[in-house]
Design a protein around this motif. Structure first.
Motif, PDB file in Angstrom:
ATOM      1  N   ASP A 107       0.830  -1.207   0.000  1.00 15.19           N
ATOM      2  CA  ASP A 107       0.000   0.000   0.000  1.00 15.19           C
ATOM      3  C   ASP A 107       0.867   1.260   0.000  1.00 15.19           C
ATOM      4  OD1 ASP A 107      -2.148  -1.693   0.078  1.00 15.19           O
ATOM      5  OD2 ASP A 107      -2.462  -1.520   2.233  1.00 15.19           O
ATOM      6  N   ALA A 108       1.975   1.227   0.720  1.00 15.90           N
ATOM      7  CA  ALA A 108       2.875   2.377   0.734  1.00 15.90           C
ATOM      8  C   ALA A 108       3.480   2.613  -0.648  1.00 15.90           C
ATOM      9  CB  ALA A 108       3.980   2.171   1.767  1.00 15.90           C
ATOM     10  N   PHE A 109       3.779   1.544  -1.388  1.00 16.78           N
ATOM     11  CA  PHE A 109       4.316   1.705  -2.741  1.00 16.78           C
ATOM     12  C   PHE A 109       3.263   2.297  -3.671  1.00 16.78           C
ATOM     13  CE2 PHE A 109       4.902  -0.198  -7.002  1.00 16.78           C
ATOM     14  CZ  PHE A 109       6.062   0.461  -7.354  1.00 16.78           C
ATOM     15  N   THR A 110       2.007   1.873  -3.513  1.00 17.77           N
ATOM     16  CA  THR A 110       0.941   2.448  -4.340  1.00 17.77           C
ATOM     17  C   THR A 110       0.783   3.937  -4.062  1.00 17.77           C
ATOM     18  OG1 THR A 110      -0.196   0.307  -4.317  1.00 17.77           O
ATOM     19  CG2 THR A 110      -1.480   2.243  -4.957  1.00 17.77           C
ATOM     20  N   ARG A 111       0.818   4.326  -2.795  1.00 15.40           N
ATOM     21  CA  ARG A 111       0.740   5.755  -2.468  1.00 15.40           C
ATOM     22  C   ARG A 111       1.955   6.508  -2.995  1.00 15.40           C
ATOM     23  NH1 ARG A 111      -0.968   3.465   2.498  1.00 15.40           N
ATOM     24  NH2 ARG A 111       1.119   3.797   3.364  1.00 15.40           N
ATOM     25  N   PHE A 112       3.099   5.877  -2.989  1.00 15.28           N
ATOM     26  CA  PHE A 112       4.316   6.507  -3.523  1.00 15.28           C
ATOM     27  C   PHE A 112       4.162   6.824  -5.006  1.00 15.28           C
ATOM     28  CE2 PHE A 112       8.250   5.539  -5.862  1.00 15.28           C
ATOM     29  CZ  PHE A 112       9.060   6.574  -5.419  1.00 15.28           C
ATOM     30  N   CYS A 113       3.627   5.876  -5.775  1.00 13.53           N
ATOM     31  CA  CYS A 113       3.447   6.110  -7.210  1.00 13.53           C
ATOM     32  C   CYS A 113       2.374   7.164  -7.465  1.00 13.53           C
ATOM     33  CB  CYS A 113       3.086   4.795  -7.910  1.00 13.53           C
ATOM     34  SG  CYS A 113       4.409   3.574  -7.888  1.00 13.53           S
ATOM     35  N   ARG A 114       1.300   7.148  -6.697  1.00 16.08           N
ATOM     36  CA  ARG A 114       0.252   8.159  -6.881  1.00 16.08           C
ATOM     37  C   ARG A 114       0.766   9.546  -6.529  1.00 16.08           C
ATOM     38  NH1 ARG A 114      -5.184   5.312  -4.323  1.00 16.08           N
ATOM     39  NH2 ARG A 114      -5.350   3.610  -5.834  1.00 16.08           N
TER      40      ARG A 114
ATOM     41  N   GLY B 171      13.770   1.961  -6.845  1.00 13.47           N
ATOM     42  CA  GLY B 171      13.878   3.325  -6.325  1.00 13.47           C
ATOM     43  C   GLY B 171      13.113   3.530  -5.037  1.00 13.47           C
ATOM     44  N   PHE B 172      11.893   2.943  -4.961  1.00 12.74           N
ATOM     45  CA  PHE B 172      11.094   3.092  -3.743  1.00 12.74           C
ATOM     46  C   PHE B 172      11.744   2.392  -2.560  1.00 12.74           C
ATOM     47  CE2 PHE B 172       7.870   0.847  -1.151  1.00 12.74           C
ATOM     48  CZ  PHE B 172       7.373   1.935  -0.463  1.00 12.74           C
ATOM     49  N   LEU B 173      12.192   1.154  -2.757  1.00  9.93           N
ATOM     50  CA  LEU B 173      12.819   0.418  -1.661  1.00  9.93           C
ATOM     51  C   LEU B 173      14.148   1.052  -1.243  1.00  9.93           C
ATOM     52  CD1 LEU B 173      12.113  -3.253  -2.813  1.00  9.93           C
ATOM     53  CD2 LEU B 173      10.884  -1.917  -1.107  1.00  9.93           C
ATOM     54  N   THR B 174      14.831   1.686  -2.181  1.00  7.49           N
ATOM     55  CA  THR B 174      16.080   2.375  -1.825  1.00  7.49           C
ATOM     56  C   THR B 174      15.794   3.568  -0.923  1.00  7.49           C
ATOM     57  OG1 THR B 174      17.072   1.666  -3.916  1.00  7.49           O
ATOM     58  CG2 THR B 174      18.130   3.489  -2.756  1.00  7.49           C
ATOM     59  N   GLN B 175      14.728   4.286  -1.205  1.00  8.79           N
ATOM     60  CA  GLN B 175      14.393   5.463  -0.398  1.00  8.79           C
ATOM     61  C   GLN B 175      14.031   5.090   1.037  1.00  8.79           C
ATOM     62  OE1 GLN B 175      11.400   7.884  -2.207  1.00  8.79           O
ATOM     63  NE2 GLN B 175      12.742   8.643  -3.817  1.00  8.79           N
ATOM     64  N   ILE B 176      13.339   3.973   1.226  1.00 10.00           N
ATOM     65  CA  ILE B 176      12.930   3.588   2.583  1.00 10.00           C
ATOM     66  C   ILE B 176      13.959   2.686   3.251  1.00 10.00           C
ATOM     67  CG2 ILE B 176      10.502   3.801   1.957  1.00 10.00           C
ATOM     68  CD1 ILE B 176      10.325   0.778   1.848  1.00 10.00           C
ATOM     69  N   GLY B 177      15.082   2.410   2.584  1.00 10.95           N
ATOM     70  CA  GLY B 177      16.131   1.596   3.181  1.00 10.95           C
ATOM     71  C   GLY B 177      15.770   0.140   3.321  1.00 10.95           C
ATOM     72  N   HIS B 178      14.966  -0.396   2.395  1.00  8.26           N
ATOM     73  CA  HIS B 178      14.514  -1.794   2.484  1.00  8.26           C
ATOM     74  C   HIS B 178      15.021  -2.600   1.291  1.00  8.26           C
ATOM     75  CE1 HIS B 178      11.968  -4.597   4.674  1.00  8.26           C
ATOM     76  NE2 HIS B 178      11.498  -5.063   3.527  1.00  8.26           N
TER      77      HIS B 178
END
Length: 702
Positions: free
Chosen positions: A335-342, A397-404
């Motif tokens: 869900d956090a990734f979906t909000r990130f793209c939106r 890119g998303f996982l890099t930003q959150i350190g995961h």
């Protein structure tokens, strides 16, 4: 006197018979004879201190029996506790009972109510404590109080809460009050319609809505009789003669209820149609089983003995319904990734610009491995290679930003391509090609300037067709003769003869330097000089060039090449920080472009399109695409995209670049001017100057 048995064959006339009353259960649980004259009155004991009559002790162990404390239960019991049950356990006590009685008296004093209310509350507390012991629990669940009489529930809850014995409610109360069906009027349903009328409502093809011929209401009707469901039930139960009446016999909506079972063709029923229960069973049978959580969830505390590459081939082809269920932490990350793209695109569409492909990659990884441990970048790349509908760049890119994310080790893709290409040749030709690559890298017996890996990759790719022709007859380059070189140069299989001659000479010189061969077969072989003279493009092919590029990026790229002689690789490297529309120039490495009116307008249009399409774009380059605009690493656009944008004009970028430099060289014979204006080398400037002014060189070109 001995009596005679009566003869039942005789005609016995009517005589008086004493009627009796049979009582199933009285207030105290058993029946008494109708006549109490012969019954001995029951004596009751009296309290010595007060003189009042004492009731016998009542604690029936068969009513809500207790189990061993801490005993687990598989299914919680749903009890129905009545007044008779409360009476049979009225004297049951616990060690906490004096404290509970004191709390009930205190609560009654606070509210100013009578002692009757206090006794009623204690009855409910006693029932709740008994149900607690029956379940082997330590606390009283608030749901226990829903299983008894409704009086005194609020006070019992407050007493148990003050005593610290109340467990919060886990099962919500029934929000829907019991009422009547809105269509047939049966009582006992908790929703608007009963199950039968609900089925008729959703089967609009079998039961279209209309005015009932009997009651006149607008409801789903039987297509054969024109009656609603309630009227059909009434006519079936009370006979066809009631079809002309308007009254309706009400029924209970709970089981047992009147069902619409009927003989064939009775009242026009369609016996071939399945009932709503049959359809519900069919839907339940076709419904896929509940998905379970994967058994391979990664525990971050688990030590890895040795790294191994996972094979995602089986999971990559599964649909969303076939994947394992997501754990709560994995669902939150998705869900956090979906909000990130939106948030990046500021759009309401949940799957814009490849979001579905990226979402599929992350869903597969989280469904199989979970979200407790960081995701490996190599797993995402392996998934992306399986299916073109799976993309990993935005997930990375998303996982890099959150350190995961666990980054993949740095890989030289050009070197990997070189290794794959050389491995296709047999031994010892494979080893000989590796020796050539080592020399080109400057790692041979003689030190010299190394070439870039991408250049070496291009050399191998161009010489590979020639080597494959030779590999059909030999497995080593040591057996190649000068005649073989001449035969290949006469009919080069993979390109021009001059390029093949240059590469083969480099190859065999490197092998001789490494002492793999003793004689260079290319020695003494020369090709006739045939310099390529730049040719201008015809005017009809240049007409409408900008209009043939249908996208803002394509129009800007065509203008940069055809007007300012900027190669696609140079255009991809332009950064936004180098664009200065106020002063009308763009800075490139080694040169500055002074924009004309057309290029400035096309650049403005592209910037507006970029801002509207990717408002949250963080890429520092001027030219971006759907793949690079939202990539946190900020890469330049690919050469494939630029070639596609130029290819719509039916011209190549190299042809436009040469035509622009040649047109400028016709206006001036100064090669220094060309070097300053286009940032080209001196040899290239001299070649274009000589091509534009052959009379100054003494050589005339046709």
């Amino acid at each position: 006197m001995q009596g005679r048995a009566p003869d039942f064959d005789e005609d016995i006339g009517p005589e008086g018979i004493q009627l009796m009353l049979q009582v199933g259960a009285s207030r105290r649980g058993h029946a008494h004879p109708l006549s109490r004259a012969a019954v001995r009155p029951r004596t009751q004991r009296r309290n010595v201190r007060t003189g009042r009559k004492q009731r016998p002790h009542q604690d029936d162990p068969d009513v809500i029996p207790a189990v061993m404390p801490g005993q687990g239960i598989f299914f919680p019991a749903r009890r129905t506790i009545g007044a008779q049950h409360l009476e049979r356990i009225r004297d049951r006590t616990w060690p906490q009972w004096p404290h509970l009685a004191a709390l009930a008296a205190e609560l009654a004093a606070e509210r100013g109510v009578s002692a009757s209310w206090r006794r009623l509350v204690l009855k409910m507390v006693r029932a709740a404590m008994s149900m607690r012991d029956a379940d082997g629990a330590h606390l009283v669940a608030e749901e226990y109080l829903d299983q008894g009489p409704r009086n005194g529930i609020g006070g019992a809850i407050e007493v148990l809460r003050r005593a610290g014995l109340l467990r919060p409610r886990a099962v919500p109360k029934n929000r829907w009050p019991t009422g009547s069906c809105g269509h047939c009027g049966c009582w006992g349903v908790t929703a608007g319609l009963c199950r039968g009328c609900e089925s008729w409502k959703h089967e609009s093809t079998l039961y279209p809505a209309g005015d009932c011929a009997r009651c006149g209401r607008t409801l789903p009707l039987s297509t054969t009789t024109g009656l609603c469901r309630g009227c059909l039930i009434h006519v079936r139960e009370h006979g066809p003669h009631t079809a002309g009446h308007t009254q309706l016999q009400l029924a209970l909506g709970k089981r047992p209820v009147t069902q619409l079972k009927h003989p064939a063709h009775f009242l026009g029923y369609d016996t071939s149609a399945t009932t709503h229960r049959t359809r519900a069973r069919e839907r339940a049978r076709r419904r896929p089983p509940a998905r379970l959580i994967s058994e391979h969830l990664v525990d971050p505390r688990q030590v890895i003995l040795f790294p191994a590459e996972r094979d995602w081939g089986r999971l990559g082809s599964l649909t969303v319904d076939e994947l394992p269920a997501l754990a709560p932490a994995a669902q939150q990350l998705l869900d956090a990734f979906t909000r990130f793209c939106r948030a990046q695109l500021r759009l309401a569409d949940p799957n814009p610009h490849g979001h579905a492909a990226c979402l599929r990659a992350l869903r597969i990884v989280l469904a199989h491995l979970g979200a407790a441990a960081p995701v490996h970048e190599t797993d995402l790349h392996a998934l992306a290679r399986l299916d073109p509908n799976i993309s990993a760049h935005r997930v990375i890119g998303f996982l890099t930003q959150i350190g995961h994310l666990v980054p993949a080790p740095a890989v030289d893709h050009d070197q990997a391509a070189i290794d794959r290409l050389t491995a296709t040749f047999p031994e010892p030709m494979h080893t000989e090609l590796q020796q050539w690559v080592s020399v080109l890298k400057g790692e041979g017996r003689r030190r010299h300037q190394p070439l870039p890996t991408i250049t070496i990759r291009g050399y191998l790719w161009r010489v590979a067709p020639v080597l494959r022709v030779w590999s059909e007859n030999t497995t080593t380059l040591a057996s190649i003769t000068s005649q073989d070189i001449r035969n290949v140069l006469a009919h080069p299989p993979g390109g021009s003869a001059r390029a093949a001659h240059h590469l083969l000479r480099s190859l065999f010189r490197a092998l001789k330097q490494q002492r793999v061969i003793f004689r260079d077969p290319t020695a003494g072989i020369q090709l006739p000089a045939n310099p390529r003279v730049p040719r201008p493009l015809p005017g009809d092919r240049l007409a409408g060039l900008i209009d043939r590029a249908h996208t803002p990026l394509g129009r800007l790229l065509v203008a940069l090449i055809a007007i300012h002689a900027v190669l696609p690789s140079q255009a991809a490297a332009i950064r936004l920080s180098g664009v200065d529309l106020a002063h009308g120039h763009v800075r490139l490495p080694g040169r500055t472009l002074y924009l004309d009116a057309l290029t400035a307008q096309l650049l403005t249009n592209w910037l507006a399109h970029r801002r509207q399409t990717w408002p949250a774009c963080t890429n520092p380059h001027l030219l971006v695409s759907a793949q690079t605009a939202l990539d946190p690493t900020g890469p330049p656009v690919s050469d494939t995209l630029l070639r596609y944008a130029i290819g719509r004009t039916r011209l190549t970028a190299r042809a436009l670049w040469q035509d622009r430099i040649l047109a400028e060289a016709r206006h001036t014979a100064d090669p220094v001017h060309l070097m300053r204006l286009f940032g080209i080398s001196d040899s290239t400037a001299m070649r274009y100057t000589q091509a534009a002014h052959p009379e100054k060189t003494g050589r005339l070109h046709p």
